[in-house]
Structure formats: C-alpha cells, structure tokens
Design a protein around this motif. Structure first.
Motif, PDB file in Angstrom:
ATOM      1  N   PRO A   1       0.749  -1.198  -0.038  1.00  0.00           N
ATOM      2  CA  PRO A   1      -0.021  -0.153   0.042  1.00  0.00           C
ATOM      3  C   PRO A   1       0.979   1.251   0.062  1.00  0.00           C
ATOM      4  CG  PRO A   1      -0.004  -0.911   2.183  1.00  0.00           C
ATOM      5  CD  PRO A   1       0.641  -2.067   1.334  1.00  0.00           C
ATOM      6  N   PRO A   2       0.106   2.574  -0.312  1.00  0.00           N
ATOM      7  CA  PRO A   2       1.061   3.665  -0.433  1.00  0.00           C
ATOM      8  C   PRO A   2       1.015   4.219   0.836  1.00  0.00           C
ATOM      9  CG  PRO A   2      -1.228   4.136  -0.923  1.00  0.00           C
ATOM     10  CD  PRO A   2      -0.901   2.718  -0.837  1.00  0.00           C
ATOM     11  N   LEU A   3       2.022   5.357   1.121  1.00  0.00           N
ATOM     12  CA  LEU A   3       2.090   5.898   2.377  1.00  0.00           C
ATOM     13  C   LEU A   3       0.641   6.566   2.800  1.00  0.00           C
ATOM     14  CD1 LEU A   3       4.404   6.522   4.437  1.00  0.00           C
ATOM     15  CD2 LEU A   3       4.662   8.501   3.460  1.00  0.00           C
ATOM     16  N   LEU A   4       0.538   6.430   4.146  1.00  0.00           N
ATOM     17  CA  LEU A   4      -0.470   6.832   4.989  1.00  0.00           C
ATOM     18  C   LEU A   4      -0.350   7.702   6.220  1.00  0.00           C
ATOM     19  CD1 LEU A   4      -3.222   3.896   4.477  1.00  0.00           C
ATOM     20  CD2 LEU A   4      -2.894   6.011   2.802  1.00  0.00           C
ATOM     21  N   THR A   5      -1.326   8.710   6.556  1.00  0.00           N
ATOM     22  CA  THR A   5      -1.200   9.285   7.954  1.00  0.00           C
ATOM     23  C   THR A   5      -0.660   8.464   8.858  1.00  0.00           C
ATOM     24  OG1 THR A   5      -2.988  10.580   6.873  1.00  0.00           O
ATOM     25  CG2 THR A   5      -2.284  11.129   9.115  1.00  0.00           C
ATOM     26  N   GLN A   6      -1.366   7.399   9.041  1.00  0.00           N
ATOM     27  CA  GLN A   6      -0.744   6.459  10.300  1.00  0.00           C
ATOM     28  C   GLN A   6       0.489   6.073  10.159  1.00  0.00           C
ATOM     29  OE1 GLN A   6      -3.715   2.993  10.234  1.00  0.00           O
ATOM     30  NE2 GLN A   6      -2.947   2.240   8.333  1.00  0.00           N
ATOM     31  N   ASP A   7       1.065   5.917   9.093  1.00  0.00           N
ATOM     32  CA  ASP A   7       2.557   5.438   8.667  1.00  0.00           C
ATOM     33  C   ASP A   7       3.345   6.519   9.185  1.00  0.00           C
ATOM     34  OD1 ASP A   7       1.431   3.034   7.562  1.00  0.00           O
ATOM     35  OD2 ASP A   7       1.153   3.973   5.949  1.00  0.00           O
ATOM     36  N   VAL A   8       3.206   7.721   8.736  1.00  0.00           N
ATOM     37  CA  VAL A   8       3.642   8.852   9.016  1.00  0.00           C
ATOM     38  C   VAL A   8       3.949   9.205  10.338  1.00  0.00           C
ATOM     39  CG1 VAL A   8       4.272  11.418   8.723  1.00  0.00           C
ATOM     40  CG2 VAL A   8       3.658   9.793   6.900  1.00  0.00           C
ATOM     41  N   ALA A   9       2.606   9.235  11.158  1.00  0.00           N
ATOM     42  CA  ALA A   9       2.451   9.456  12.461  1.00  0.00           C
ATOM     43  C   ALA A   9       3.268   8.598  13.398  1.00  0.00           C
ATOM     44  CB  ALA A   9       1.106   9.460  12.842  1.00  0.00           C
ATOM     45  N   HIS A  10       3.120   7.304  13.339  1.00  0.00           N
ATOM     46  CA  HIS A  10       3.996   6.148  13.894  1.00  0.00           C
ATOM     47  C   HIS A  10       5.544   6.580  13.810  1.00  0.00           C
ATOM     48  CE1 HIS A  10       4.898   2.289  15.433  1.00  0.00           C
ATOM     49  NE2 HIS A  10       5.895   2.088  14.229  1.00  0.00           N
ATOM     50  N   ALA A  11       5.879   6.957  12.606  1.00  0.00           N
ATOM     51  CA  ALA A  11       7.431   7.262  12.527  1.00  0.00           C
ATOM     52  C   ALA A  11       7.755   8.305  13.291  1.00  0.00           C
ATOM     53  CB  ALA A  11       7.589   7.337  11.039  1.00  0.00           C
ATOM     54  N   PHE A  12       7.152   9.472  13.220  1.00  0.00           N
ATOM     55  CA  PHE A  12       7.324  10.667  13.960  1.00  0.00           C
ATOM     56  C   PHE A  12       7.195  10.263  15.485  1.00  0.00           C
ATOM     57  CE2 PHE A  12       5.615  13.743  10.634  1.00  0.00           C
ATOM     58  CZ  PHE A  12       6.573  13.537   9.808  1.00  0.00           C
ATOM     59  N   GLU A  13       6.163   9.633  16.084  1.00  0.00           N
ATOM     60  CA  GLU A  13       6.085   9.218  17.596  1.00  0.00           C
ATOM     61  C   GLU A  13       7.313   8.430  17.920  1.00  0.00           C
ATOM     62  OE1 GLU A  13       4.295  10.582  19.686  1.00  0.00           O
ATOM     63  OE2 GLU A  13       3.412  11.760  18.228  1.00  0.00           O
ATOM     64  N   LEU A  14       7.579   7.382  16.915  1.00  0.00           N
ATOM     65  CA  LEU A  14       8.832   6.472  17.376  1.00  0.00           C
ATOM     66  C   LEU A  14      10.003   7.496  17.363  1.00  0.00           C
ATOM     67  CD1 LEU A  14       9.641   3.675  17.790  1.00  0.00           C
ATOM     68  CD2 LEU A  14      10.155   3.680  15.280  1.00  0.00           C
ATOM     69  N   LEU A  15      10.227   8.355  16.484  1.00  0.00           N
ATOM     70  CA  LEU A  15      11.471   9.190  16.550  1.00  0.00           C
ATOM     71  C   LEU A  15      11.461   9.716  18.014  1.00  0.00           C
ATOM     72  CD1 LEU A  15      13.863  10.067  14.828  1.00  0.00           C
ATOM     73  CD2 LEU A  15      12.645  11.826  14.021  1.00  0.00           C
ATOM     74  N   LYS A  16      10.509  10.409  18.476  1.00  0.00           N
ATOM     75  CA  LYS A  16      10.157  11.249  19.536  1.00  0.00           C
ATOM     76  C   LYS A  16      10.495  10.577  20.668  1.00  0.00           C
ATOM     77  CE  LYS A  16       6.047  13.223  18.324  1.00  0.00           C
ATOM     78  NZ  LYS A  16       4.894  14.320  18.471  1.00  0.00           N
ATOM     79  N   SER A  17       9.756   9.449  20.829  1.00  0.00           N
ATOM     80  CA  SER A  17       9.952   8.725  21.947  1.00  0.00           C
ATOM     81  C   SER A  17      11.364   8.118  22.008  1.00  0.00           C
ATOM     82  CB  SER A  17       8.973   7.499  22.116  1.00  0.00           C
ATOM     83  OG  SER A  17       9.166   6.650  20.813  1.00  0.00           O
TER      84      SER A  17
END
Length: 430
Positions: free
Chosen positions: A158-174
């Motif tokens: 599947p293509p890139l979706l909001t949940q994919d981006v949000a998960h990557a951002f949250e993982l980076l922040k944590s």
C-alpha cells in the motif's frame, strides 16, 4: 537462449545482447505494447527541438539560467518558469537539468541545520541515486515502510498513509526524547504517485492530514512529483490543488511529457532564490539549457495545456482501466497475469507474472516473430522479499500508457497477451 545475456535496468529498457552481435534487431512494423513514447533518432530529435523553438517563439538562448533577468518577457526560460509556477499556484519555479539535482537542492534548503529527512521505503532517493543524500548532502534518511501492513491490495504494497507517518514521528520522538520530530527531521517527501508501487496514490484526504501533521511537527512537506500530471488526473484535481498541501514540489519533463530531460523545482520566492544559488553550486546552471528547456516546454504545452490533439492523462488512465478489466476477465490470461493495483489509479500499473523474466521474454520474442506484437520488452525477476513472491509470482513489469501505446487498438493488447500466456504455458509443458 544459449550465449544470451540479459541486462535488467529496472525500470528502464531491457536490452538483450549476443556475445557476437550488438543488439537484437526488431522489425520496423512491430507494435510495442510497453512503449509509451515514440522513439526518435538523434537527428529527428534535434529537428523536433528546432521546430519547438519556432512554435514557442524562442529566438535567443538562455545564458547560465538567465538568473540576471528579472522581466519574464526578456527570457523564454523565465517565461516558462513563470507559466508553470502560475499553473501550480506557486510563487516561483526553477528549471534544472535533472530531478536528482532538484530534490537534493530542496533537501539542502529545507535542512536548516537538520541532517535527516523522511520518505517512503520505495523512494527514488533510496533506490536509484547511489546514496547521494549521504555522500553529497551529508544527510541521513528515515525510511517509512508500508511493506508489512495488512494486504489492502491483493498482492502489492500500500501507499504511504497518515498513520504510517504519525507512527514514524512518534517513534522518533520517544526514542530520542524530542518535543517535536522536526527538532531533527527537516523534510518529509511524498511521491505522487508511488512509481515503485505501480502508480498507487496516497488518498487525497490523507495527503491533507499528512500536511497538517508536518506543520504541527515543524517539518517541511515536499512532493516528489515526477509523475504529478498523472497524479492530478488520477485525483481529478487541478495542478494547483494537488500542489497546495506542499511547501515545495519537483516535476519532471521527460516522463509523461516526453521531453528529452529536465525538471523544475517549485516553491516560495525565497525558496527559489536559494534554489538558484544551489543550482550554481551544483554546476546545474549550464551555459545554456535550451535543448532541455525547449523540449520540456513544448511537452508541457502539448500534454498539460492542451495545445495539441493528444490524449489527456485521464483518457490514458481510462484506456488502461479498460484493458486491465478485460484481461482480468480472460481466465487463461489471469491464470498467469495479475495487476498491481487491480484497478489502475493513474495511467500505469505493475504486472505480476507466474513465470520467470527469462521465460516471459523468450515467449514474447516468439509472439513478436509470429504476430508482430511485442508484448514485453522490459521485465525483471521478483525478489524473494517481495510480498508477491509468496503468492507464486516470479517476475514483474511496468506499463505506462503514453501517446504511442494509446494509439494501439485494445484488441492488440488482448490478442498479444493471450498468445503470450499460451507460449508461457507451452514452455512450461502445461
């Protein structure tokens, strides 16, 4: 097949060489189902550029990008840039020799001291640029993968979706104990459409959601629009509507528009002022960009502005959908061939085959010899890590509908594929 070496340059042309000959010759009357644009000889190409200059009213060369010229009426190149910027609803645009250069410059401008950017795992920057972002820009990529997601598509990713981006951002922040992902991440690149995923589009509402998320995190949102004209048709939106969620956009003039080369980087006035400086630093403001810019402007006028009788990108998508729908209902063909995505979201798709690339090409050569229809000329074997491999597929190919294959009757696609599948099955002894 003895003595034959196959050179796979995915997704460009596959060429077969014999040790004792230069290349396999093809009949001049052969119908190429995979060929989107007409093939011109060097002399024909140069003659066509000369004609383009006459039609466009280009009477003098640009010089080093015409950076010193403010009035668009005094420079064909600045007129070209201004026209495209206006169509996309952007303040300014800068013509460049290549997309690799354009996107590298965008990352440098937007880095602002930050040395990381994010993109989908299938991004051109990760797969086809020899780690240029590392070696030249001294930056690191944060790939966002959608490989292991539930199979929304039958066989594909599947293509890139909001949940994919949000998960990557949250993982980076944590992981790094950040307030915002933008503390270390400069840019998110979204490709429209995803070329390596068969032309899939991130749903339009998701594009807006990702844009908002980037704003909240302090991250620039950049569009890899190498095929943005195809995406515009797929969404049913104008170019300015597609560009609006993004801070910057890169577009290409040699893919869907049929130019010989060239790209453009679009954004704010200050962004493009910086882009011109970086273009000079990269050595990209050649003494003259005339052949590339004239060819690109001509393609833009013909394919985007409608100054010709060529089929639109929407018409190309519709024709492709008709062909895919018909082939999918042919039981003998569908037993060997499947499509990703099942319904084309733009004017391209990836085909999945239950035979190796060598078997498919051998069968295609036999069909071409007997019928004059070249069904496949570019194909590659599927890697075992590809989700389609576990479903029994062994090779894949790309088909983009352009001016040349749009002119081919649909029946030629149906006949060609039926004959090809029969040859594949005969070769397997089934």
């Amino acid at each position: 097949m003895a003595g034959l070496q196959w050179y796979y340059v995915w997704p460009t042309i596959l060429i077969a060489f014999h040790h004792s000959t230069s290349a396999i010759a093809v009949k001049s009357e052969t119908v190429f189902l995979q060929r989107p644009h007409p093939v011109k000889s060097p002399s024909e190409l140069l003659v066509s550029i000369a004609e383009d200059c006459k039609i466009l009213g280009i009477e003098s060369n640009d010089v080093y990008g015409d950076f010193h010229i403010e009035d668009r009426d005094d420079s064909y190149l600045r007129s070209f840039e201004a026209e495209v910027a206006q169509d996309f609803g952007m303040e300014d645009a800068v013509f460049m020799p290549s997309g690799v250069m354009a996107q590298s410059i965008a990352l440098l401008i937007q880095s602002e001291g930050r040395k990381r950017f994010a993109c989908h795992h299938s991004s051109h920057l990760l797969l086809h640029e020899e780690d240029g972002y590392k070696e030249l820009l001294q930056m690191d990529a944060v790939p966002i993968s959608t490989k292991d997601k539930p199979m929304v598509y039958k066989y594909g990713v599947p293509p890139l979706l909001t949940q994919d981006v949000a998960h990557a951002f949250e993982l980076l922040k944590s992981t790094e104990k950040l307030q915002k992902a933008g503390d270390v991440l400069s840019t998110l690149i979204l490709e429209l459409p995803h070329r390596e995923l068969g032309g899939k589009l991130t749903p339009w509402n998701e594009v807006h959601q990702i844009s908002q998320l980037c704003k909240e995190e302090g991250i620039h949102f950049h569009c890899d629009g190498a095929r943005i004209f195809e995406a515009s048709a797929g969404y049913g939106l104008s170019l300015s509507e597609v560009a609006k969620p993004f801070d910057s956009v890169y577009i290409s003039f040699y893919k869907g528009l049929g130019g010989i080369s060239g790209a453009m980087l679009l954004g704010s006035s200050s962004f493009c002022t910086e882009a011109r400086k970086w273009l000079r630093r990269f050595g990209g403001n050649l003494y003259t960009l005339l052949p590339y810019a004239a060819s690109g402007w001509s393609g833009y006028k013909r394919h985007v502005k409608g100054e010709s009788r060529l089929a639109t990108f929407k018409e190309k998508q519709e024709k492709l959908r008709q062909i895919v729908n018909h082939l999918s209902k042919m039981e003998d063909v569908s037993s060997v061939l499947s499509f990703d995505p099942p319904i084309p979201e733009t004017n391209m798709f990836h085909g999945l085959l239950r035979a190796s690339a060598e078997e498919c090409l051998h069968a295609s050569q036999k069909v071409e010899k007997e019928s004059g229809i070249c069904v496949l000329s570019r194909v590659r074997d599927i890697d075992e890590t590809d989700p389609a491999f576990d479903s029994g597929f062994r090779s894949k190919f790309e088909l983009a509908m352009g001016d040349t294959n749009f002119s081919i009757e649909n029946d030629a696609f149906y006949t060609g594929w039926k004959d090809l599948v029969n040859e594949i099955k005969e070769g397997k002894g089934s």
